[in-house]
Enzyme design. Sequence first.
Site, PDB file in Angstrom:
ATOM      1  N   TYR A  67     -15.397   4.758   7.174  1.00 16.67           N
ATOM      2  CA  TYR A  67     -13.957   4.778   7.480  1.00 16.67           C
ATOM      3  C   TYR A  67     -13.725   5.362   8.877  1.00 16.67           C
ATOM      4  O   TYR A  67     -12.970   4.811   9.688  1.00 16.67           O
ATOM      5  CB  TYR A  67     -13.268   5.634   6.419  1.00 16.67           C
ATOM      6  CG  TYR A  67     -11.778   5.789   6.537  1.00 16.67           C
ATOM      7  CD1 TYR A  67     -10.921   4.721   6.302  1.00 16.67           C
ATOM      8  CD2 TYR A  67     -11.212   7.033   6.825  1.00 16.67           C
ATOM      9  CE1 TYR A  67      -9.551   4.886   6.362  1.00 16.67           C
ATOM     10  CE2 TYR A  67      -9.848   7.206   6.884  1.00 16.67           C
ATOM     11  CZ  TYR A  67      -9.017   6.127   6.653  1.00 16.67           C
ATOM     12  OH  TYR A  67      -7.654   6.300   6.714  1.00 16.67           O
TER      13      TYR A  67
ATOM     14  N   GLY B  54       0.815  -1.210   0.000  1.00 19.53           N
ATOM     15  CA  GLY B  54       0.000   0.000   0.000  1.00 19.53           C
ATOM     16  C   GLY B  54       0.850   1.261   0.000  1.00 19.53           C
ATOM     17  O   GLY B  54       2.085   1.199  -0.046  1.00 19.53           O
TER      18      GLY B  54
HETATM   19  N1  SER Z   1      -5.767   9.805   3.572  1.00 14.13           N
HETATM   20  C1  SER Z   1      -6.918   9.178   4.135  1.00 14.13           C
HETATM   21  C2  SER Z   1      -8.096   9.293   3.238  1.00 14.13           C
HETATM   22  O1  SER Z   1      -8.201  10.290   2.556  1.00 14.13           O
HETATM   23  C3  SER Z   1      -7.266   9.796   5.446  1.00 14.13           C
HETATM   24  O2  SER Z   1      -6.704   9.069   6.451  1.00 14.13           O
HETATM   25  O3  SER Z   1      -8.929   8.443   3.254  1.00 14.13           O
END
Ligand code: SER
Length: 316
Positions: free
Chosen positions: A138, A11
């Site tokens: 999320y 990743g």
């Molecule tokens: N960079 C991530 C996102 O935009 C945030 O933790 O999902």
Amino acid sequence: MKKIMITGACGQIGSELVEKLRRDYGTDNVLATDIRKPAEMTGPFEILDVMDAEKMMQLAQDFEADTLMHMAALLSATAENNPVFAWNLNMGGLMNALETARKLNLQFFTPSSIGAFGPSTEKENTAQDTLQRPTTMYGVNKVAGELLCDYYYTKFGVDTRGVRFPGLISNVTLPGGGTTDYAVEIYYKAITEGHYTSYIAEGTYMDMMYMPDALDAIVDLMEADGDRLVHRNAFNITAMSFEPSQIAAAIKKYIPSFEMNYEVDPARQEIADSWPDSLDCSAAKEEWDFKANYDLDRMTKDMIEKLTLKLKNQAS
Ligand code: SER
């Protein structure tokens, strides 16, 4: 940390973390794992789906790991498009990783995010300990994850540690499916096309950090004296806070012909609007001496130099 196993090693963070840890701790002391094998990887690598608890445990045991860094997760925009899958992968993977750490007595790291905050959190100088009512899947996963990591420390004594990362900007592996990705894409487009269309609206501030600072933060926190840590997990960290026209202006300094316009994506804009504008990272500074070396200008200079070279090499 002597023998480190990493999930999500291909990743955006994982791919550079593996390289850094191999430089610092020795190639053979870092086991990279991911659901797919990368095209290029020298050093120990195993295929691992983080939903496979048994295999995760077996790999950590066979490698004689003393540390587990769990990086595999879906980012905010992708999670929003498939919330059930996101819950299963983000929470199931984390539980498997925490159980592996508990049973094998491993030191543990996993990242949280600015996504762990929501619209009712104060926008500016967002405190370490404050209201967390995120409105994205999320964010729900990240808050639950922060609490689970605290629970594994207080209940079972697992040495869990973690930070809330802001948007991360890097020139090695592209992020996938995040809300802050615009701040990476803009550099690629500036170099290849001289133009970028931002899906985030002008005036939308978000915290950001250059990848070298993010990697240093992981290692510094993991190596910190545990007795100093009051929070352990989910430390606010940030290096800069900007909105799209400010990053465009920073790029224009180095590529004067660069132009940007806006075509706002309502889904990702809504996510961005629900996040803080700027984090207070005083707890990280006090408890483990967190610092960031790159501001917007220094990062932009480095990004443009490195990416120009990389894209030229790819083309030839
Ligand atoms: N960079 C991530 C996102 O935009 C945030 O933790 O999902």
